[in-house]
Every structure is written in C-alpha cells, then in structure tokens.
Design an enzyme around this catalytic site. Structure first.
Site, PDB file in Angstrom:
ATOM      1  N   THR A  24     -41.877   2.552  -3.054  1.00  0.00           N
ATOM      2  CA  THR A  24     -40.676   3.372  -2.842  1.00  0.00           C
ATOM      3  C   THR A  24     -39.740   2.756  -1.808  1.00  0.00           C
ATOM      4  O   THR A  24     -38.516   2.706  -2.016  1.00  0.00           O
ATOM      5  CB  THR A  24     -41.061   4.795  -2.414  1.00  0.00           C
ATOM      6  N   GLY A  74      -6.322   1.923   7.183  1.00  0.00           N
ATOM      7  CA  GLY A  74      -7.058   1.574   8.390  1.00  0.00           C
ATOM      8  C   GLY A  74      -6.489   0.352   9.087  1.00  0.00           C
ATOM      9  O   GLY A  74      -6.125  -0.638   8.433  1.00  0.00           O
ATOM     10  N   ASP A 122     -15.254  -6.583   4.245  1.00  0.00           N
ATOM     11  CA  ASP A 122     -15.756  -6.192   5.566  1.00  0.00           C
ATOM     12  C   ASP A 122     -17.011  -5.361   5.358  1.00  0.00           C
ATOM     13  O   ASP A 122     -16.962  -4.236   4.848  1.00  0.00           O
ATOM     14  CB  ASP A 122     -14.696  -5.385   6.316  1.00  0.00           C
ATOM     15  N   THR A 169     -19.970  -0.205   8.390  1.00  0.00           N
ATOM     16  CA  THR A 169     -20.412   1.135   7.996  1.00  0.00           C
ATOM     17  C   THR A 169     -20.057   1.397   6.546  1.00  0.00           C
ATOM     18  O   THR A 169     -20.849   1.934   5.768  1.00  0.00           O
ATOM     19  CB  THR A 169     -19.751   2.202   8.896  1.00  0.00           C
ATOM     20  N   TYR A 227       0.850  -1.201   0.000  1.00  0.00           N
ATOM     21  CA  TYR A 227       0.000   0.000   0.000  1.00  0.00           C
ATOM     22  C   TYR A 227       0.884   1.248   0.000  1.00  0.00           C
ATOM     23  O   TYR A 227       1.863   1.333   0.739  1.00  0.00           O
ATOM     24  CB  TYR A 227      -0.897  -0.014   1.243  1.00  0.00           C
ATOM     25  N   ASP A 237      -8.018  -1.778  10.881  1.00  0.00           N
ATOM     26  CA  ASP A 237      -8.878  -2.941  10.708  1.00  0.00           C
ATOM     27  C   ASP A 237      -8.566  -3.654   9.391  1.00  0.00           C
ATOM     28  O   ASP A 237      -8.644  -4.882   9.311  1.00  0.00           O
ATOM     29  CB  ASP A 237     -10.353  -2.538  10.766  1.00  0.00           C
ATOM     30  N   ARG A 238      -8.181  -2.898   8.378  1.00  0.00           N
ATOM     31  CA  ARG A 238      -7.826  -3.507   7.091  1.00  0.00           C
ATOM     32  C   ARG A 238      -6.507  -4.276   7.210  1.00  0.00           C
ATOM     33  O   ARG A 238      -6.357  -5.361   6.640  1.00  0.00           O
ATOM     34  CB  ARG A 238      -7.740  -2.431   6.009  1.00  0.00           C
TER      35      ARG A 238
END
Length: 232
Positions: A155, A77, A100, A103, A70, A79-80
């Site tokens: 809708t 992050g 993942d 959010t 990277y 968490d990544r």
C-alpha cells in the site's frame, strides 16, 4: 542580493521586520529593492518602502519585461510572473515551459516572442500524498519516494507510485502536447521537489533552483531602466 544579474547573497529568514530589513541595509550598499509577498505588509514596512527611492512592490500593475496575455492578472501568482521573467531572460527568443515543483505543480508557458500565455496548476507530490491520507479512512501518510517498479507491491509503495510517478506522467504529457502545438520548447525546472523530476524525466531539463529570485531581479532591473529612461 544581486549585482547586475549575478546572485551574490541568498539569505532566508522567518522574521520579516523593520529591524531585519534595517540590518541588511546597514550591512550592504543596496541600491534597489523589490518586495514580493502574498501577505499584507505591516504599516511600518509600508512606511519604510514609501520613503525609499528605488524600492518596488510587485503587484498586478507592475511593468513587466514580457507581454502578459493572462486574462486575470490580479489573481496571477507573483512567483509565476517572476519565473516567466527569468525564463525569458535566460532563453530569449525561445519557447519556454517553466515547471515549479513545490506545494503545487505549476506549469507556465512563455513563447519565443516573449508572450506569457498562462499555464496550469495541479497538486504537488506532498499534497497528493496528504490528500489520500486525509480524505480516506485507512490509507496511511506515505513519504515521497521513487520506485523503479511500475506497480506498487504494497500500500505504501502504491501511494508513492501514484503520487510520484503520476506527477511524472502528468509533466511528460504536458511537455509532449506543448511541443505538438508550439514546436521546440525548453523545459525549465525549479522548486523544492525539482530534483525528483529532473532525475526521472526522459528529456533535456534545465534545472534552475533560484529561478523565481532571478526573475524578481529581472523585473526590478527592467523597472529601474524603464523609469531612468522616462526621467531623461
């Protein structure tokens, strides 16, 4: 809490205080600790960590049990990182895509040589529903729900199909193109909304609820072993 690579206790708390930490230390014989946070630690917690041998704060300089390709590791992050470490430990010598579903929907790819290539980030299902409500004047806030019908009959159903099925189509396309480029790839699914996708994706899925925790433990074990070797 892990013993080796086996999870034995999973405890959640909204309180991260010296007292809470000390209670855990008093109750269990803990040899090593890894701290992973996106927030600034209080001076008291920082002081505690600095006095404890075997305690590790995960940051962009922490040695990792895989090769990180990277380009902006400072903004990657935690968490990544942990998810990549877990996938590499669970399925060594194999190509792995980690999805993942929280959010945000995050996609991460680590290849069979243990090289982390990076990934992609897009809005999670709840975020999609909230955005359509917040950025329009008349669209309601719909709950997460999967429908068998391809097109919404009202809708609310149209919003749900757009968010849920849209995310499923997105995931399917990412997996398809990853396999075109790299060949056989394991698909590892984690996160709060993982169950929605695990039930409706048309390929083999490895669902690992505590993947990030497992990965944090792998990073901690790697550093403990690494520093022990250096000392000898």
């Amino acid at each position: 809490m892990f013993e080796g690579n086996q999870e034995i206790i999973n405890h959640r708390s909204t309180d991260f205080s010296i007292e809470k930490i000390q209670n855990l230390l008093d109750e269990y014989h803990i040899d090593r600790v890894i701290v992973s946070t996106t927030r600034e630690l209080s001076p008291e917690v920082n002081t505690l960590i600095s006095t404890k041998p075997g305690w590790l704060v995960l940051d962009h300089q922490t040695p990792l049990p895989f090769v990180n390709l990277y380009e902006t590791s400072l903004t990657l992050g935690k968490d990544r990182l942990a998810a990549a470490a877990a996938a590499n430990a669970l399925f060594p010598g194999q190509n792995n895509v980690i999805i993942d579903a929280g959010t945000c929907l995050t996609y991460n790819f680590i290849d069979q040589q243990g090289q982390y290539h990076g990934g992609n980030i897009s809005p999670g299902v709840q975020m999609r529903l909230k955005a359509m409500n917040a950025f329009t004047s008349k669209l309601p806030l719909a709950e997460i729900k999967y429908h068998n019908e391809l097109f919404g009959k009202n809708t609310e159903m149209a919003l749900q199909n757009g968010a849920v099925r849209g995310a499923i189509f997105e995931i399917t396309s990412f997996i398809y193109h990853t396999r075109l480029q790299y060949g056989q790839v394991n698909v590892i699914l984690t996160g709060g909304d993982a169950i929605i996708f695990a039930e409706h994706l048309n390929f083999k899925i490895f669902a690992v609820p505590n993947l990030v925790l497992f990965g944090l433990n792998e990073i901690l074990r790697y550093n403990a072993d690494h520093f022990t070797i250096l000392k000898h």
